[in-house]
Design an enzyme around this catalytic site. Sequence first.
Site, PDB file in Angstrom:
ATOM      1  N   HIS A  93     -29.168  12.902 -66.278  1.00 12.49           N
ATOM      2  CA  HIS A  93     -29.632  13.521 -65.034  1.00 12.49           C
ATOM      3  C   HIS A  93     -30.084  14.950 -65.323  1.00 12.49           C
ATOM      4  O   HIS A  93     -29.311  15.762 -65.832  1.00 12.49           O
ATOM      5  CB  HIS A  93     -28.502  13.537 -64.008  1.00 12.49           C
ATOM      6  CG  HIS A  93     -28.946  13.876 -62.621  1.00 12.49           C
ATOM      7  ND1 HIS A  93     -28.271  13.465 -61.508  1.00 12.49           N
ATOM      8  CD2 HIS A  93     -30.009  14.586 -62.144  1.00 12.49           C
ATOM      9  CE1 HIS A  93     -28.872  13.901 -60.419  1.00 12.49           C
ATOM     10  NE2 HIS A  93     -29.941  14.607 -60.791  1.00 12.49           N
ATOM     11  N   SER A  94     -31.334  15.256 -65.010  1.00 13.94           N
ATOM     12  CA  SER A  94     -31.912  16.589 -65.188  1.00 13.94           C
ATOM     13  C   SER A  94     -31.786  17.017 -66.653  1.00 13.94           C
ATOM     14  O   SER A  94     -32.339  16.362 -67.531  1.00 13.94           O
ATOM     15  CB  SER A  94     -31.235  17.581 -64.231  1.00 13.94           C
ATOM     16  OG  SER A  94     -31.984  18.778 -64.138  1.00 13.94           O
ATOM     17  N   MET A  95     -31.050  18.105 -66.958  1.00 11.20           N
ATOM     18  CA  MET A  95     -30.874  18.481 -68.357  1.00 11.20           C
ATOM     19  C   MET A  95     -30.373  17.304 -69.185  1.00 11.20           C
ATOM     20  O   MET A  95     -30.773  17.108 -70.340  1.00 11.20           O
ATOM     21  CB  MET A  95     -29.880  19.634 -68.466  1.00 11.20           C
ATOM     22  CG  MET A  95     -29.493  19.992 -69.900  1.00 11.20           C
ATOM     23  SD  MET A  95     -27.984  20.991 -70.034  1.00 11.20           S
ATOM     24  CE  MET A  95     -26.731  19.780 -69.600  1.00 11.20           C
ATOM     25  N   ALA A  97     -31.131  14.279 -68.949  1.00 13.82           N
ATOM     26  CA  ALA A  97     -32.209  13.354 -69.295  1.00 13.82           C
ATOM     27  C   ALA A  97     -32.862  13.751 -70.620  1.00 13.82           C
ATOM     28  O   ALA A  97     -33.201  12.887 -71.442  1.00 13.82           O
ATOM     29  CB  ALA A  97     -33.256  13.324 -68.184  1.00 13.82           C
ATOM     30  N   ALA A 121     -33.163  10.751 -64.631  1.00 11.05           N
ATOM     31  CA  ALA A 121     -33.175  11.190 -63.236  1.00 11.05           C
ATOM     32  C   ALA A 121     -33.515  12.670 -63.146  1.00 11.05           C
ATOM     33  O   ALA A 121     -33.036  13.481 -63.944  1.00 11.05           O
ATOM     34  CB  ALA A 121     -31.814  10.925 -62.586  1.00 11.05           C
TER      35      ALA A 121
END
Length: 261
Positions: A93-95, A97, A121
């Site tokens: 998720h975010s970082m 990813a 994500a």
Amino acid sequence: MRKTSEPRWFVSRSSGGPTRLRLLCLPYAGGSASVFKGWEHHLPAGVEVMAVQLPGRAERWREEPLTDLEAIADTLCELFQVHVDEPFAVFGHSMGALIALVLARKLSRKHGREPVRLFFASCNAPLPERPLPALGRLDDAGLRAQLSALGLPDEVLADEELMEITLPLVRADLHVADAYLDRAPELLDCPVTAFHGADDPLVSGQDMGQWARTTRGPFTLRSVPGAHVFDRSGWSHVLKTINTDLESHMRPAAAQEQPRP
């Protein structure tokens, strides 16, 4: 005998029964393994959720956060390689990813194993022509405003003691993304599913669609309720999708376990 690796780095929870697939989960900037608490209750039996606990958070709060993406991925690759003889998937998720992508490439290159599926994500695909926004350079006021827009709850932002701890950690994590540029992309072969928050002010659906360029395999883009950090309904959509996708990868193993007539 249960396989072991560095216990500080992983918080493992099983959905029940013998492990047939592992889901490695990487949190957003400032997040800890607790982000994925309870996920095992929403996934097929036989899935072991391995949430990554990065330095600088929870019981590792005394450790300096790491700000080099390659170093983080190298460490995780070394620690997780004892598990790659069995099927595994990765969610970032975010970082997280970005770490998930680099880690998947390292596992493929060094150990010849790819995830059965990658889940990304709330993060721009790291394309050379589309550099990521440098959020780690924001001052405290700017970072607070950005975190509010991205969906961090107001009660968290209003807790001054918590924010005094959180802001430096978030800034350190954001430097992981700020400093990364995918200069030599390596295509994977595994399927990829990307999740986009419908109200995300930072990452658009078009941005998330660019993750298709990281694989030769099938690609699926799903829009879910919430901003950069999804709301409860958004997370419910995410878990339902992951459940369905993982079940599709576990069916062949389940079929092989059926007794012959």
